[in-house]
Structure formats: structure tokens, C-alpha cells
Design a protein around this motif. Structure first.
Motif, PDB file in Angstrom:
ATOM      1  N   GLU A 132      -1.116   9.714   4.467  1.00 33.57           N
ATOM      2  CA  GLU A 132      -1.302   8.591   5.587  1.00 33.57           C
ATOM      3  C   GLU A 132      -2.843   8.428   5.789  1.00 33.57           C
ATOM      4  O   GLU A 132      -3.403   7.666   6.036  1.00 33.57           O
ATOM      5  N   THR A 133      -3.498   9.820   5.730  1.00 31.44           N
ATOM      6  CA  THR A 133      -4.930   9.719   5.777  1.00 31.44           C
ATOM      7  C   THR A 133      -5.670   9.261   4.736  1.00 31.44           C
ATOM      8  O   THR A 133      -6.830   8.425   4.806  1.00 31.44           O
ATOM      9  N   VAL A 134      -4.991   9.127   3.407  1.00 33.75           N
ATOM     10  CA  VAL A 134      -5.505   8.429   2.090  1.00 33.75           C
ATOM     11  C   VAL A 134      -5.473   7.058   2.287  1.00 33.75           C
ATOM     12  O   VAL A 134      -6.119   6.295   2.292  1.00 33.75           O
ATOM     13  N   VAL A 135      -3.995   6.554   2.790  1.00 31.92           N
ATOM     14  CA  VAL A 135      -3.738   5.386   2.663  1.00 31.92           C
ATOM     15  C   VAL A 135      -4.203   4.447   3.752  1.00 31.92           C
ATOM     16  O   VAL A 135      -4.802   3.236   3.509  1.00 31.92           O
ATOM     17  N   LEU A 136      -4.202   4.797   4.789  1.00 31.96           N
ATOM     18  CA  LEU A 136      -4.419   4.245   6.146  1.00 31.96           C
ATOM     19  C   LEU A 136      -5.691   4.700   6.774  1.00 31.96           C
ATOM     20  O   LEU A 136      -6.332   4.214   7.593  1.00 31.96           O
ATOM     21  N   GLY A 137      -6.041   6.015   6.462  1.00 31.33           N
ATOM     22  CA  GLY A 137      -7.311   6.530   7.035  1.00 31.33           C
ATOM     23  C   GLY A 137      -8.562   6.511   6.473  1.00 31.33           C
ATOM     24  O   GLY A 137      -9.710   6.947   6.931  1.00 31.33           O
ATOM     25  N   GLY A 138      -8.536   6.097   5.252  1.00 32.94           N
ATOM     26  CA  GLY A 138     -10.059   6.005   4.591  1.00 32.94           C
ATOM     27  C   GLY A 138     -10.450   7.273   3.832  1.00 32.94           C
ATOM     28  O   GLY A 138     -11.855   7.414   3.263  1.00 32.94           O
ATOM     29  N   PRO A 169       0.930  -1.095  -0.054  1.00 32.15           N
ATOM     30  CA  PRO A 169      -0.009  -0.106   0.079  1.00 32.15           C
ATOM     31  C   PRO A 169       0.827   1.036   0.076  1.00 32.15           C
ATOM     32  O   PRO A 169       1.725   1.536   0.704  1.00 32.15           O
ATOM     33  N   ASN A 170       0.569   2.250  -0.910  1.00 27.26           N
ATOM     34  CA  ASN A 170       1.017   3.470  -0.897  1.00 27.26           C
ATOM     35  C   ASN A 170       0.463   4.521  -1.615  1.00 27.26           C
ATOM     36  O   ASN A 170      -0.865   4.083  -2.018  1.00 27.26           O
ATOM     37  N   ILE A 171       0.491   5.637  -1.593  1.00 26.62           N
ATOM     38  CA  ILE A 171      -0.578   6.817  -1.950  1.00 26.62           C
ATOM     39  C   ILE A 171      -0.722   6.686  -3.577  1.00 26.62           C
ATOM     40  O   ILE A 171      -1.838   6.788  -4.017  1.00 26.62           O
ATOM     41  N   ARG A 172       0.215   6.154  -4.413  1.00 31.62           N
ATOM     42  CA  ARG A 172       0.035   6.064  -5.781  1.00 31.62           C
ATOM     43  C   ARG A 172      -1.091   4.895  -6.014  1.00 31.62           C
ATOM     44  O   ARG A 172      -1.860   5.023  -6.862  1.00 31.62           O
ATOM     45  N   GLY A 173      -0.819   3.736  -5.290  1.00 32.73           N
ATOM     46  CA  GLY A 173      -1.878   2.690  -5.215  1.00 32.73           C
ATOM     47  C   GLY A 173      -3.140   3.065  -4.962  1.00 32.73           C
ATOM     48  O   GLY A 173      -4.325   2.790  -5.367  1.00 32.73           O
ATOM     49  N   SER A 174      -3.467   3.869  -4.043  1.00 27.33           N
ATOM     50  CA  SER A 174      -4.687   4.525  -3.513  1.00 27.33           C
ATOM     51  C   SER A 174      -5.364   5.255  -4.423  1.00 27.33           C
ATOM     52  O   SER A 174      -6.496   5.253  -4.725  1.00 27.33           O
ATOM     53  N   ILE A 175      -4.383   6.222  -5.044  1.00 32.58           N
ATOM     54  CA  ILE A 175      -5.023   7.218  -6.537  1.00 32.58           C
ATOM     55  C   ILE A 175      -5.454   6.173  -7.372  1.00 32.58           C
ATOM     56  O   ILE A 175      -6.599   6.628  -8.015  1.00 32.58           O
ATOM     57  N   LEU A 176      -4.827   5.355  -7.854  1.00 29.98           N
ATOM     58  CA  LEU A 176      -5.135   4.432  -8.951  1.00 29.98           C
ATOM     59  C   LEU A 176      -6.630   3.839  -8.618  1.00 29.98           C
ATOM     60  O   LEU A 176      -7.178   3.593  -9.247  1.00 29.98           O
ATOM     61  N   ALA A 177      -6.470   3.224  -7.298  1.00 32.85           N
ATOM     62  CA  ALA A 177      -7.800   2.356  -6.967  1.00 32.85           C
ATOM     63  C   ALA A 177      -8.835   3.487  -6.846  1.00 32.85           C
ATOM     64  O   ALA A 177      -9.886   2.904  -7.328  1.00 32.85           O
ATOM     65  N   GLU A 178      -8.711   4.567  -6.327  1.00 38.59           N
ATOM     66  CA  GLU A 178      -9.902   5.345  -6.306  1.00 38.59           C
ATOM     67  C   GLU A 178     -10.435   5.947  -7.769  1.00 38.59           C
ATOM     68  O   GLU A 178     -11.381   6.007  -7.974  1.00 38.59           O
ATOM     69  N   CYS A 179      -9.177   6.086  -8.523  1.00 39.38           N
ATOM     70  CA  CYS A 179      -9.782   6.635  -9.833  1.00 39.38           C
ATOM     71  C   CYS A 179     -10.277   5.423 -10.646  1.00 39.38           C
ATOM     72  O   CYS A 179     -11.363   5.685 -11.559  1.00 39.38           O
ATOM     73  N   ALA A 180     -10.051   4.351 -10.390  1.00 41.65           N
ATOM     74  CA  ALA A 180     -10.620   3.032 -10.905  1.00 41.65           C
ATOM     75  C   ALA A 180     -12.132   3.124 -10.579  1.00 41.65           C
ATOM     76  O   ALA A 180     -13.172   2.586 -11.500  1.00 41.65           O
ATOM     77  N   ASN A 181     -12.499   3.439  -9.468  1.00 41.41           N
ATOM     78  CA  ASN A 181     -13.885   3.361  -8.971  1.00 41.41           C
ATOM     79  C   ASN A 181     -14.565   4.681  -9.095  1.00 41.41           C
ATOM     80  O   ASN A 181     -15.890   4.674  -9.053  1.00 41.41           O
ATOM     81  N   ARG A 182     -13.839   5.705  -9.496  1.00 44.48           N
ATOM     82  CA  ARG A 182     -14.610   7.072  -9.518  1.00 44.48           C
ATOM     83  C   ARG A 182     -14.110   7.480 -11.156  1.00 44.48           C
ATOM     84  O   ARG A 182     -13.485   8.644 -11.398  1.00 44.48           O
TER      85      ARG A 182
END
Length: 483
Positions: free
Chosen positions: A393-399, A295-308
Motif C-alpha cells: 500500500e505504501t508503494v501503490v498509494l503512498g508514493g 492500480p496494484n503492486i505489479r503495475g507500480s513495479i513495472l512503471a518504476e522499472c520503466a522509469n529506472r
């Protein structure tokens, strides 16, 4: 009998302030004419010096460009296709041919035949371009003894390519820059000895991290050299595309974009286009799209963009697809309100400056991405005026959802930040060499501000040496300039 008087003289660049006050214990009698005359003589001497400085536009700004043998700069171009490839062979299929990147003094070839301001620029060729621009400056002096600063036109990033890309040279990477150090010590050594190198500066077309491996490190790390860690260069100022967070010897300057206007109308036409652009996308990410293993911020961005997909656009820049093709990412940026700028292998990204140029409000996820880097070009205390910060950290771990956070920003605030970003754009772009006087007089660009910053830093160090306070040289002073 006349008590004790305190004379305070404050000199600013264009003014002199003198205040004369009584000592707290002075009986304040009438001042004798002789003392008044003495004070007037002191004031005249001080104001005379200040007037002379203001009348001389080159005061404190004289630069000597050191004459280096061609093996340290232009000869590095000779074998651009073979011995010194500018592109990693793994991405050569999507890159501009290497020798073409040398066109236009390092700006690269034009994006298309009718283009007047857009080029396929390789950041590693910032060094010859910066050299070319410096040759246009006023206040250049042939005598190094008259110079306030000495510029070394050493194409360091180009000279490092064999060590970075050739595994057979891995154990020799500590030699990067050693021959230059030997030359400076041997050829007119008094130039270097005058201020022990504190007045020397050079450009590094890459991250300082890539050139900061300890010289005696074992085993050697592939892809890095020891240039900035060589003892012979420890007093030099390096202008790098990314600086480390603690050393005092370097400062970050903007990554070059592909936009290099040569006239004020071309700059104003682009900014006008960015202002009137219709922005229907909430947020955009331009970068590599491979999913990380952890998990890292890039992965979180790609996941959110895939869903939005309704709110986010992803521009795939994997394998260097965007390196020399500005149309691929600048058009989508013109249609987005926010551009996401997560750290990658290193904290900073060229995309930050593309976003500012497009009027796409940058969204940072850590301070090191820009706020702690580019103080000469972007005011550190005013980032909230043209960017958004979301702690990673709020994105990757805090939802925390990025799209929801950005959608909550009032539209009027988004417009204000966009306008402020576009006001900053001329400060972070590199205008073309040979640009018109009208454009030069309209404001300073990335080269001008980088040289101004280097001169300020060098003057501060020179004063510390002259005043016998060498400890001040190494102070981590904030020399940023607010815009």
C-alpha cells in the motif's frame, strides 16, 4: 507423616529430566528407602523408554505408502498428449512438449545434453517426483498397523486437469477425488478408520485454492475443483504449493525450481557461483509484463522499472516463457542484488525460490507471499535476515519508491542477507532422486522437511485422539521449525 512430594518428568527427544521437589507444605523429613526405591523404578521405566526411542531411528517416523490402483497415479500418464495435456494449449508454443515433462520421474528433461543438475520442471509433476523420493526413505513399513503415518500416492493435480481445462466437465468438477474416497472406504477400511484419516497425508502439485471450491457451489467456477473440501478428506493433511490462510488441514511446501543436484559437489559448486557472482543490477522483476487495468503492486513495479532502467531489470515471463527455461531468468538473477516478489493471481510465486537459490535477496510486499506459508522450510521469525518487506500500500498509494528504499540498505547488510539466503537454499530445493549419501547426510531438502513436518503434525493429532482431546486437533498451532 512424610508430607507431600511432587515428581515432574520431562521427556525430550534425546534426554529425560526428572525433578523432585517438596510440596510447599511439606515438613521435609528424611525420605524412607521404600519411597526412594519407588521413585528409582519410575525413573528407570521412563529413561528406559526414552533410550529405546533414541536407539530406534524409526520411532515415530514409520510411513506406510498405500497401494493404490494405477488409475489414481501412473495410468494418468497414458494420454499425456491428448486427454491429459500438462500445458494449457494457449501456451503450448513456448512449453516443453507434454510427454517430455514426464522424464526423470517428473523432473522433466535436462535443460541441455551436458546438464547434470538443471531440468525443465513442471510444478504439476511434483506429485510423481515426491512419490519417487518417498520410496527412497528409510522407515517404510508394509503393515499399515505399524505405521505412524500413511502416504497416499495420488497424483491429484494430474487427475484434476480434465476438470480444470475442459469446459464440458465444468459441472462435474466436484467429483475430483470422489473415486479415491470410495476406494479408501471399500478397500481395507480399517486403515482409514484407525485414526479417522488424521494419519493420512498426500501431495498436491498446485495451490490449495484451486481445489477448495465448495462441493455444492453453484454455479461452478472453471479452473477449480472441490478435492480438499470433500468430507471424506477433511482429516487428511495436504502438502500443497500454496495453502489457504486459515484451514488446519494443509501446509505449503516450496515451489520446485529447475535445480535438482544429485551430489554434494554439484550443490556446493552452484552455491559458490552464486556467492562470487558480480551483481551490478539493484533490483529485478521476473514475471508477466501486461499492465493491470487498475492500480496494484505489479503495475507500480513495472512503471518504476520503466522509469529506472539504470536500477531495474525486467525479465518478461509472459505466456509461460520462463516456465521451462531457467537460463532465461537465473542468469539475470545472479547479477541482481534484490528480486521483487509481488503477488500475482495468488500470493506465492515460484520466483521466490529461484531468487533464494540465486542469492538474490527476495523483496516481499505482503506477508502471505511466504512468511505465512512455508514455516517448515523458512523460519517465519527470521525473514528479516534474508529478505526485505515493503508494504504494498505504501508503494501503490503512498508514493514510496522501491529503488530508493533498496538503495538505502547498507552494502554490508545486503551481503549478510544474501549469505543467509544461500544458507537457506538447500532447504527449499528438491534434490534429485538417487542422490549420493554424502548429499543426503549434508542436510535436509524440501522433501525431507515436508515429510518431517507432516509427521510432527500427525503425531500431535494422534496424541490428541489418544488423550481424548479432539479439540486440540483443530488448533491453529504454530509447528514451524527455526533453522
Amino acid at each position: 507423616p512424610f508430607g507431600q512430594l511432587c515428581l515432574t518428568v520431562t521427556r525430550e527427544p534425546h534426554s529425560v529430566c526428572v525433578s523432585l521437589t517438596d510440596s510447599p507444605h511439606s515438613p521435609n523429613p528424611k525420605m524412607p528407602n521404600s519411597l526412594l526405591l519407588l521413585l528409582l523404578l519410575v525413573l528407570r521405566a521412563v529413561t528406559g523408554d526414552a533410550a529405546a526411542d533414541s536407539a530406534d531411528p524409526c520411532a515415530g517416523r514409520r510411513i506406510h505408502i498405500r497401494d493404490l490402483p494405477p488409475r489414481f497415479n501412473t495410468h494418468l500418464f497414458r494420454h499425456c498428449d491428448a486427454a491429459f495435456p500438462l500445458a494449457d494449449p494457449s501456451s503450448s508454443a513456448t512449453s516443453t512438449p507434454t510427454c517430455e515433462s514426464l522424464a526423470n520421474h517428473g523432473l522433466g528433461p535436462r535443460t541441455h545434453a551436458r546438464s547434470c543438475s538443471w531440468y525443465r520442471t513442471d510444478a504439476r509433476l511434483l506429485e510423481p517426483f515426491f512419490h519417487r523420493r518417498l520410496l527412497e526413505r528409510r522407515c517404510l513399513v508394509a503393515d499399515p498397523g505399524l505405521a505412524d503415518a500413511v502416504f497416499l500416492p495420488y497424483y491429484a493435480a494430474l487427475d484434476s486437469i480434465p476438470y480444470v481445462l475442459d469446459p464440458s466437465l465444468l459441472n462435474s468438477s466436484a467429483l475430483h477425488g470422489a473415486s479415491l474416497a470410495q476406494f479408501l472406504a471399500r478397500d481395507r477400511p480399517q486403515i482409514l478408520a484407525r485414526r479417522h484419516g488424521h494419519d493420512h497425508f498426500m501431495v498436491l502439485g498446485g495451490s490449495a485454492w484451486d481445489h477448495s471450491q465448495p462441493p455444492r457451489a453453484e454455479p461452478r467456477l472453471l479452473g477449480t475443483t472441490s478435492l480438499v473440501r470433500l468430507p471424506e478428506f477433511e482429516n487428511f493433511t495436504f502438502l500443497a504449493l500454496e495453502s489457504r490462510s486459515w484451514p488446519w488441514q494443509e501446509h505449503a511446501i516450496p515451489h520446485p525450481t529447475s535445480f535438482h543436484p544429485a551430489s554434494l559437489p554439484r550443490l556446493e559448486a552452484w552455491l559458490a557461483r552464486a556467492r562470487r557472482s558480480r551483481r551490478t543490477t539493484l533490483m529485478l522483476f521476473a514475471g508477466g509484463v501486461s499492465r493491470p487495468s487498475r492500480p496494484n503492486i505489479r503495475g507500480s513495479i513495472l512503471a518504476e522499472c520503466a522509469n529506472r532502467t539504470d536500477a531495474c531489470v525486467v525479465v518478461d515471463c509472459s505466456a509461460g516463457k520462463c516456465s521451462h527455461d531457467p537460463v532465461r531468468y537465473m542468469r539475470p538473477m545472479l547479477g541482481a542484488k534484490f528480486c521483487l516478489e509481488p503477488p500475482g493471481d495468488t500470493p506465492t510465486r515460484r520466483s521466490t525460490f529461484d531468487a533464494i537459490l540465486a542469492g538474490c535477496v527476495p523483496v516481499f510486499f505482503e506477508d502471505a507471499a511466504a512468511r505465512r506459508q512455508y514455516g517448515w522450510h523458512l523460519p517465519p521469525g527470521r525473514y528479516d535476515e534474508f529478505s526485505v518487506y515493503i508494504q504494498k500500500e505504501t508503494v501503490v498509494l503512498g508514493g514510496v519508491k522501491i529503488a530508493e528504499t533498496l538503495a538505502a540498505v547498507p552494502e554490508a547488510e545486503v551481503r549478510r542477507m544474501r549469505e543467509r539466503a544461500l544458507e537457506m537454499a538447500p532447504r527449499v530445493l528438491y534434490r534429485r532422486h538417487g542422490s549420493t549419501a554424502e548429499l543426503r547426510e549434508a542436510g535436509k531438502d524440501a522433501v525431507d522437511l515436508a515429510v518431517d513436518g507432516a509427521l510432527r503434525r500427525i503425531r500431535r493429532r494422534a496424541r490428541a485422539l489418544e488423550e481424548g482431546q479432539p479439540e486440540r486437533i483443530y488448533a491453529q498451532e504454530d509447528d514451524s521449525v527455526d533453522a
